[in-house]
Design an enzyme around this catalytic site. Structure first.
Site, PDB file in Angstrom:
ATOM      1  N   ASP A 275       0.868  -1.165   0.000  1.00 34.11           N
ATOM      2  CA  ASP A 275       0.000   0.000   0.000  1.00 34.11           C
ATOM      3  C   ASP A 275       0.907   1.216   0.000  1.00 34.11           C
ATOM      4  O   ASP A 275       2.123   1.115   0.201  1.00 34.11           O
ATOM      5  CB  ASP A 275      -0.939  -0.029   1.218  1.00 34.11           C
ATOM      6  CG  ASP A 275      -2.164   0.861   0.977  1.00 34.11           C
ATOM      7  OD1 ASP A 275      -3.189   0.656   1.644  1.00 34.11           O
ATOM      8  OD2 ASP A 275      -2.089   1.759   0.099  1.00 34.11           O
TER       9      ASP A 275
HETATM   10  C1  GLC Z   1      -4.298   4.278  -0.182  1.00 30.90           C
HETATM   11  C2  GLC Z   1      -5.195   3.127   0.018  1.00 30.90           C
HETATM   12  C3  GLC Z   1      -5.226   2.179  -1.137  1.00 30.90           C
HETATM   13  C4  GLC Z   1      -4.999   2.935  -2.437  1.00 30.90           C
HETATM   14  C5  GLC Z   1      -3.601   3.509  -2.395  1.00 30.90           C
HETATM   15  C6  GLC Z   1      -3.291   4.346  -3.640  1.00 30.90           C
HETATM   16  O1  GLC Z   1      -3.830   4.814   0.982  1.00 30.90           O
HETATM   17  O2  GLC Z   1      -5.118   2.411   1.241  1.00 30.90           O
HETATM   18  O3  GLC Z   1      -6.496   1.513  -1.136  1.00 30.90           O
HETATM   19  O4  GLC Z   1      -5.149   2.053  -3.556  1.00 30.90           O
HETATM   20  O5  GLC Z   1      -3.363   4.282  -1.227  1.00 30.90           O
HETATM   21  O6  GLC Z   1      -4.043   5.523  -3.607  1.00 30.90           O
END
Ligand code: GLC
Length: 732
Positions: A275
């Site tokens: 993430d």
């Molecule tokens: C975020 C989220 C994830 C998302 C990623 C990119 O913090 O937890 O679901 O796809 O960052 O934006």
């Protein structure tokens, strides 16, 4: 170009190719042969990559934070991983996410928002999930993205989780099945879908520091089972590991999750990505993380120089780097990213809006309908429409998944919401206009609901009242189960003024309803998505039979929750990029795999509305259950429409007890549309894994008698039966 120059250019190319010790100009890119397997193709191109080029593929940017370093051709979006042009390895252009192509702060966006994930779950319809995924995957391609960071399948353990709107409810079979269909739909466009957030990222409070503590068997039979079903049946190109710790170790450096479960047990061949801001060290590589995402959000870019140094020191092997690169490339080949390069253009938001509307029409759940107040009669003399910004549009969820189509209206965020991300965005599909279109505007009066007395006065003089209530939620913050902004008071005032009141809920998930007994009718419309106002009106006026069934239990009070006080709620700081994070804390899951209906079956408590609940404008009955056993079990029974109009029902099949365990489990369902008086016999086969328990490091089916119930929801057993199932084991 002058001939001499042309010859010069060819020679330069040849010498460059030879000097960098890579593919000779003569050899066509053998890996572009689609007849070869993804693994063979990945091995061929891997041979041509230098070590530094491999490392270059293992960390990606967050374009929104690149500032002037962002190349002009890279959009404001979630992610960008530069490719290797000389070998034909494409850039990875990543967009969020679960409900459509997120705006990521781009202006004048024209993507089509789906209804929320929990709404999709309320359809109980894998085909609708596939079609929804296919539509947003197509739009992702049309907007130049070859990865959609979709596939949120964290279970609804807590109705207060701020991201429940992105996910698929409380049951692993329902959530996993619909997530798999969505992933397949997205990847039918030859772009990658993820499955996320792996794993047990079941609340937003302290998401970057909390430690989820759960017994392995319970984990395997709940949160991990949802991922196992989604990944096995959906085959996502990538799995995104979560921010939180699991059993004391961050998910993105957790060998149990990333190597033992995903690879050794599930044999999943894809690549793991972190993430955004979830990498804490190079050790993540040896734990099973293949790619660092959103590197600008990490304390440093770990999968670049530090990873090279770790290979040099022997902490990380070159073979591991090759494996990380191989997994990445083989997924791009497997999904078709190499063979079908994305080309921006061709958006058809009109047609795509109808896909979203159809999904919402199937998602709307009729919770109460006294004296057949619904369907509304177009001939009603005086209709009052109140609250919920129904004159503007329908509410949507905030955070990375935010889709903000043209014409969206944004309202200020509530106190305590994360500083990043937009406001409370309403999609431009006003329920008021859709109601007026069906009744002649003259007899429809609107009140915004801010002044309860004025709203009550309008209600008093109407034949029928429709009051809309909204519960906005967002990534990065958890919510209360009570409606915000005094809306309970509004509904109480309006229902006291006129019992012929229809309450339309636009909520993130389960909410409390202190006014429930006073309302004439109650409809759950979730976050309705594009054309959501139209979908709501079609159900209210009976143009479509309400067919949604709850994908999550609606508790009667917070006291019924496994954790009445949300863990970490006493931490002052709200999560968010750059915001201070609270001190680490543990979240324990004593309920184990008894999430939602399973715990109510055990405790005997009565929820406000049970899992699987939903009414129709007609009626259904079930008869003639036959349960057959063997390696698994099948339930055959007849569904009949007992009413005067066509309707759609979703009878559910539950395991109520096995030879050694007494845990209620959804093991299957059937969705049928019947004319008045029509009957249909259906057969539902239980996946063997749903009869199994996790024991001795694998799935074990106990031999013996299994009790089964068929009903319209988890709390109502219309038919009961039993059969014998043979003992056996399943691969982990
Ligand atoms: C975020 C989220 C994830 C998302 C990623 C990119 O913090 O937890 O679901 O796809 O960052 O934006």
């Amino acid at each position: 170009m002058h001939r001499g120059l042309v010859v010069g250019a060819c020679v330069a190319t040849l010498s460059l190719a030879l000097t960098s010790g890579v593919q000779s100009a003569g050899a066509a890119k053998a890996w572009m042969n689609p007849k070869l397997s993804p693994d063979a193709r990945a091995d061929l191109v891997l041979k041509e990559l230098t070590f530094d080029e491999q490392i270059g593929l293992l960390h990606g940017h967050f374009p929104t934070l690149m500032g002037p370093k962002k190349p002009a051709h890279i959009q404001q979006s979630a992610g960008w991983v530069p490719g290797v042009p000389r070998l034909g390895i494409p850039d990875l252009t990543e967009s969020d996410a679960s409900l459509g192509v997120a705006s990521a702060g781009r202006k004048d966006d024209d993507a089509t928002p789906l209804p929320s994930g929990v709404a999709l779950a309320a359809t109980w319809d894998a085909r609708t999930a596939f079609e929804s995924g296919a539509m947003i995957g197509k739009q992702a391609r049309q907007k130049g993205f070859n990865v959609l960071l979709n596939g949120g399948v964290n279970l609804l353990r807590d109705p207060r989780n701020g991201r429940n709107f992105e996910y698929l409810g409380e049951d692993p079979l329902l959530a996993g099945t619909l997530s798999a269909a969505t992933i397949r739909g997205i990847q039918s466009n030859h772009i990658v879908s993820t499955s996320k957030h792996f794993a047990i990222n079941d609340q937003e409070t302290g998401r970057m520091v909390l430690d989820a503590v759960i017994d392995e068997a319970a984990f395997r039979e709940s949160d991990l089972l949802a991922f196992e079903i989604a990944i096995e049946a959906g085959q996502p190109g990538s799995v995104m590991c979560a921010y939180n710790r699991v059993g004391g170790t961050y998910a993105c450096e957790n060998p149990f999750l990333l190597t033992k479960v995903l690879r050794d047990d599930w044999k999943w061949p894809g690549w793991t990505m972190s993430d955004w801001g979830a990498v804490h060290g190079v050790n993540a590589a040896t734990a099973g993380l293949d790619q660092e995402s959103g590197q600008q959000l990490d304390k440093q870019v770990f999968f670049d120089a530090p990873l090279k140094a770790a290979v040099k020191s022997g902490e990380v092997s070159k073979a591991r780097v090759r494996e990380m690169t191989h997994r990445y490339l083989r997924s791009l080949f497997a999904v078709g990213v190499f063979d079908h390069p994305v080309k921006a253009g061709g958006l058809d938001t009109k047609a795509d809006g109808l896909v979203a509307q159809r999904a919402e029409e199937q998602a709307i759940v009729l919770l109460k309908n006294e004296h057949s107040l619904l369907p509304m009669l177009a001939g009603a003399k005086q209709i009052a429409v109140i609250g919920g910004h129904a004159d503007v549009g329908v509410v949507s969820g905030g955070g990375s998944s935010q889709v903000a189509p043209l014409g969206s209206v944004s309202f200020a965020k509530p106190k305590g919401a994360p500083s990043w991300g937009g406001g409370q965005v309403y999609h431009p599909s006003a329920p008021l206009a859709a109601i007026q279109a069906r009744t002649g505007g003259g007899r429809v009066a609107f009140n915004d609901g801010t002044d309860h007395a004025a709203a009550a006065a309008l209600a008093h003089n109407a034949d029928v009242v429709v009051v809309f209530v909204t519960q906005w939620s967002t990534e990065g913050m958890d919510i209360s189960m009570s409606l915000p902004d005094g809306q309970d008071g509004l509904v109480s005032a309006v229902t006291a003024a006129n019992p012929n009141t229809i309450v339309v809920l636009e909520t993130a998930g389960p909410v409390l309803m202190p006014w429930r007994d006073k309302a004439g009718a109650i409809v759950e419309a979730w976050y309705p998505g594009a054309r959501g106002g139209e979908a709501i009106a079609r159900v209210l006026f009976g143009e479509v039979d309400p067919q949604g069934r709850l994908p999550a239990t609606f508790p009667a009070s917070e006291a019924q929750l496994a954790r009445p006080m949300l863990p970490g709620a006493d931490q002052a700081v709200v999560e968010g990029f750059g915001a201070a994070t609270p001190a680490p804390f543990e979240v324990h899951y004593p309920e184990g795999s008894d999430i939602g209906y399973r715990s109510y079956a055990k405790s005997g408590q009565t929820p406000l509305y049970p899992f699987g609940y939903g009414l129709s404008y007609t009626g259904f009955k079930y008869a003639g259950l036959k349960v057959a056993g063997g390696k698994t079990l099948t339930a055959t029974f007849t569904v009949s429409n007992t009413g005067k109009r066509a309707g759609t029902d979703t009878p559910q099949v539950y395991l109520t007890s096995g030879p050694k365990r007494h845990q209620q489990r959804l093991i299957g369902w059937s969705k049928v549309t019947l004319k008045p008086g029509e009957s249909r016999t259906v057969t539902v086969a239980a996946p063997r894994r749903m009869l199994a328990s996790w024991a001795d490091h694998g799935w074990k089916v106990d031999g013996g008698a299994y009790q089964v119930a068929v009903g319209p929801n988890a709390a109502t057993a219309s038919l009961k039966g039993s059969t014998k199932v043979a003992a056996g084991t399943l691969k982990p």
